[in-house]
Motif scaffolding. Structure first.
Motif, mmCIF file in Angstrom:
data_model
loop_
_atom_site.group_PDB
_atom_site.id
_atom_site.type_symbol
_atom_site.label_atom_id
_atom_site.label_comp_id
_atom_site.label_asym_id
_atom_site.label_seq_id
_atom_site.Cartn_x
_atom_site.Cartn_y
_atom_site.Cartn_z
ATOM 1 N N TYR A 90 158.925 58.944 -34.046
ATOM 2 C CA TYR A 90 157.866 58.443 -35.245
ATOM 3 C C TYR A 90 156.721 59.072 -35.296
ATOM 4 C CZ TYR A 90 160.207 53.592 -34.617
ATOM 5 O OH TYR A 90 160.923 52.591 -34.804
ATOM 6 N N ALA A 91 156.377 59.155 -36.416
ATOM 7 C CA ALA A 91 155.134 59.821 -36.900
ATOM 8 C C ALA A 91 154.005 59.885 -35.699
ATOM 9 C CB ALA A 91 154.496 59.657 -38.295
ATOM 10 N N ALA A 92 153.235 61.085 -35.374
ATOM 11 C CA ALA A 92 152.568 60.710 -34.088
ATOM 12 C C ALA A 92 151.071 60.302 -34.643
ATOM 13 C CB ALA A 92 152.618 62.057 -33.342
ATOM 14 N N ASP A 93 150.738 59.319 -35.229
ATOM 15 C CA ASP A 93 149.491 59.040 -35.583
ATOM 16 C C ASP A 93 149.191 57.460 -35.152
ATOM 17 O OD1 ASP A 93 151.042 57.873 -37.458
ATOM 18 O OD2 ASP A 93 149.995 58.457 -39.164
ATOM 19 N N GLY A 94 148.018 57.063 -35.151
ATOM 20 C CA GLY A 94 147.779 55.905 -34.849
ATOM 21 C C GLY A 94 147.300 55.388 -33.443
ATOM 22 N N VAL A 95 146.738 54.333 -33.064
ATOM 23 C CA VAL A 95 146.450 54.074 -31.884
ATOM 24 C C VAL A 95 147.081 52.792 -31.246
ATOM 25 C CG1 VAL A 95 144.178 55.177 -31.827
ATOM 26 C CG2 VAL A 95 144.414 52.799 -32.650
ATOM 27 N N LEU A 96 147.788 51.914 -32.325
ATOM 28 C CA LEU A 96 148.266 50.962 -32.103
ATOM 29 C C LEU A 96 149.794 50.928 -31.890
ATOM 30 C CD1 LEU A 96 146.890 48.410 -34.934
ATOM 31 C CD2 LEU A 96 145.925 48.779 -32.603
ATOM 32 N N ARG A 97 149.934 51.498 -30.693
ATOM 33 C CA ARG A 97 150.995 52.010 -30.295
ATOM 34 C C ARG A 97 151.361 51.842 -28.503
ATOM 35 N NH1 ARG A 97 152.843 56.679 -30.979
ATOM 36 N NH2 ARG A 97 152.114 57.140 -33.281
ATOM 37 N N VAL A 98 152.565 51.754 -28.317
ATOM 38 C CA VAL A 98 152.982 51.696 -27.025
ATOM 39 C C VAL A 98 153.663 53.064 -26.559
ATOM 40 C CG1 VAL A 98 154.140 50.677 -24.705
ATOM 41 C CG2 VAL A 98 152.851 49.162 -26.689
ATOM 42 N N GLY A 99 153.161 53.757 -25.680
ATOM 43 C CA GLY A 99 153.735 55.429 -25.818
ATOM 44 C C GLY A 99 153.821 56.061 -26.979
ATOM 45 N N ALA A 100 155.167 56.281 -27.253
ATOM 46 C CA ALA A 100 155.216 57.089 -28.712
ATOM 47 C C ALA A 100 155.798 55.972 -29.762
ATOM 48 C CB ALA A 100 156.516 57.961 -28.533
ATOM 49 N N VAL A 101 155.807 54.936 -29.171
ATOM 50 C CA VAL A 101 156.322 53.600 -30.303
ATOM 51 C C VAL A 101 155.150 52.783 -31.090
ATOM 52 C CG1 VAL A 101 157.843 51.591 -30.522
ATOM 53 C CG2 VAL A 101 158.525 53.536 -28.860
ATOM 54 N N PRO A 102 154.923 52.943 -32.152
ATOM 55 C CA PRO A 102 154.099 52.161 -32.975
ATOM 56 C C PRO A 102 154.480 50.830 -32.915
ATOM 57 C CG PRO A 102 155.415 53.600 -34.704
ATOM 58 C CD PRO A 102 155.773 53.905 -33.139
ATOM 59 N N LEU A 103 153.379 49.902 -32.856
ATOM 60 C CA LEU A 103 153.737 48.406 -32.724
ATOM 61 C C LEU A 103 154.526 47.882 -33.772
ATOM 62 C CD1 LEU A 103 150.491 47.238 -30.932
ATOM 63 C CD2 LEU A 103 152.709 47.783 -29.737
ATOM 64 N N PHE A 104 154.287 48.515 -35.199
ATOM 65 C CA PHE A 104 155.081 47.780 -36.225
ATOM 66 C C PHE A 104 156.690 47.851 -36.068
ATOM 67 C CE2 PHE A 104 155.222 52.168 -37.869
ATOM 68 C CZ PHE A 104 156.334 52.101 -38.525
ATOM 69 N N SER A 105 157.282 48.832 -35.297
ATOM 70 C CA SER A 105 158.396 49.142 -35.048
ATOM 71 C C SER A 105 159.179 47.959 -34.426
ATOM 72 C CB SER A 105 158.760 50.200 -34.033
ATOM 73 O OG SER A 105 158.342 49.930 -32.894
ATOM 74 N N GLY A 106 158.519 46.921 -33.793
ATOM 75 C CA GLY A 106 159.177 45.823 -33.211
ATOM 76 C C GLY A 106 159.342 44.963 -34.363
ATOM 77 N N PHE A 107 158.346 44.859 -35.230
ATOM 78 C CA PHE A 107 158.625 44.011 -36.440
ATOM 79 C C PHE A 107 159.864 44.246 -37.356
ATOM 80 C CE2 PHE A 107 154.081 43.345 -35.404
ATOM 81 C CZ PHE A 107 154.096 42.066 -35.604
ATOM 82 N N MET A 108 160.383 45.502 -37.122
ATOM 83 C CA MET A 108 161.527 45.986 -37.957
ATOM 84 C C MET A 108 162.787 45.012 -37.282
ATOM 85 S SD MET A 108 161.329 49.735 -39.129
ATOM 86 C CE MET A 108 161.151 50.445 -37.229
ATOM 87 N N TYR A 109 163.023 44.896 -36.060
ATOM 88 C CA TYR A 109 163.889 44.220 -35.398
ATOM 89 C C TYR A 109 163.531 42.489 -35.501
ATOM 90 C CZ TYR A 109 164.927 48.362 -32.812
ATOM 91 O OH TYR A 109 165.410 49.544 -32.305
ATOM 92 N N ALA A 110 162.542 42.355 -35.631
ATOM 93 C CA ALA A 110 162.185 40.835 -35.965
ATOM 94 C C ALA A 110 162.570 40.566 -37.273
ATOM 95 C CB ALA A 110 160.347 40.712 -35.740
#
Length: 302
Positions: A134-154
């Motif tokens: 993922y693009a390496a920006d933002g603080v709302l993340r866990v490790g290298a994974v931005p939190l919005f990624s889980g919403f794509m599975y959701a």
């Protein structure tokens, strides 16, 4: 092969529609009531209703994908709020909107959140082993994974739980749920284990074909009930997700290693991965919506 069956008449409430969906359903039936004026018009009406229902079932995923595309096109790169953080906030707002407007039930929200959790766990592992980045920006993340990624599975979970009621899905010869759950668990485990031991995806693909091979899905479009092999439905959904994934990588929101030097279509091999991932989705969705048999009033002939 799609087979057409004559209509039956469960009410919107019988089909588990939300309050908003009941109103839309009644409005549509009033506008489309009356005998069809020829086979062409009837076919066009059915096709139009089918497309609109699919769009309605994809509401969460479609809005999230639209936000990803809009953020890439119009959101400034040097904004104080990072693009990934913006997408996370948009995803949370969309989920709150789905519940506040009664487009999603609390029981379905539990499944969507479980999708989010299982997806995020897999994202953490896959990014760590370099399957994608993922693009390496933002603080709302866990490790290298931005939190919005889980919403794509959701979004996949949201589509499946909504399509179950919107199309009043019913099934002939649906396999035992413990068999489906065991197969889904094996598929999920293989997404991790194939990095260390033999990849069993083709064995699991054959197992899916055996388990669901005889199952037929019955779905109501407008006035008619039609049926389709479940394996064909899985393939169509996997194809739609693959198209959405190409949009996501085109925006640079995430990339596969072979796209680092320039974007190109996501490998067709990912269709197999998504086909298998759907089995996990189905196992979770049937926790809230146990598969129902077709109504007895459905005629036996095509």
């Amino acid at each position: 092969m799609l087979l057409r069956r004559r209509p039956t008449g469960p009410t919107p409430a019988d089909r588990g529609l939300t309050v908003v969906e009941e109103r839309i359903d009644l409005w549509a039936h009033r506008r489309l009531a009356g005998p069809p004026r020829g086979r062409l018009r009837a076919g066009l009406v059915e096709l139009t209703v089918f497309v609109l229902k699919q769009g309605w079932a994809c509401l969460f995923g479609g809005l999230l994908l639209g936000a990803i595309l809009a953020a890439r096109l119009w959101y400034p790169d040097d904004a104080a709020l990072a693009r990934n953080d913006l997408l996370t906030l948009v995803a949370v707002a969309l989920q709150v909107m789905m519940i506040a407007t009664r487009l999603e039930t609390p029981a379905e929200l539990r499944v969507v959140l479980l999708f989010h959790l299982t997806g995020t766990v897999m994202e953490l592992f896959k990014t760590d082993v370099g399957s994608w980045t993922y693009a390496a920006d933002g603080v709302l993340r866990v490790g290298a994974v931005p939190l919005f990624s889980g919403f794509m599975y959701a979004a996949v979970g949201s589509y499946l739980v909504r399509v179950m009621r919107i199309f009043d899905l019913r099934f002939d010869r649906y396999p035992r749920q413990w068999v489906c759950a065991t197969l889904a668990a094996a598929i999920y485990l293989n997404f991790f284990a194939h990095h260390f031991v033999a990849d069993l995806r083709w064995v699991l693909l054959a197992a899916v074909a055996v388990v669901y091979g005889r199952c037929m899905m019955h779905f109501r479009v407008h006035t008619d009930v039609r049926r389709m092999p479940v394996l064909l439905a899985f393939t169509l959904v996997a194809g739609a997700i693959w198209v959405a994934e190409n949009v996501g990588t085109l925006t640079g929101t995430w990339l596969y290693p072979d796209q680092a030097d320039g974007w190109h279509l996501v490998s067709a091999h990912k269709l197999v991965a998504w086909f298998l991932l759907i089995q996990i989705s189905v196992a979770l969705v049937t926790w809230v919506h146990p598969p129902q048999r077709p109504l007895r009033s459905h005629p036996a002939g095509a």
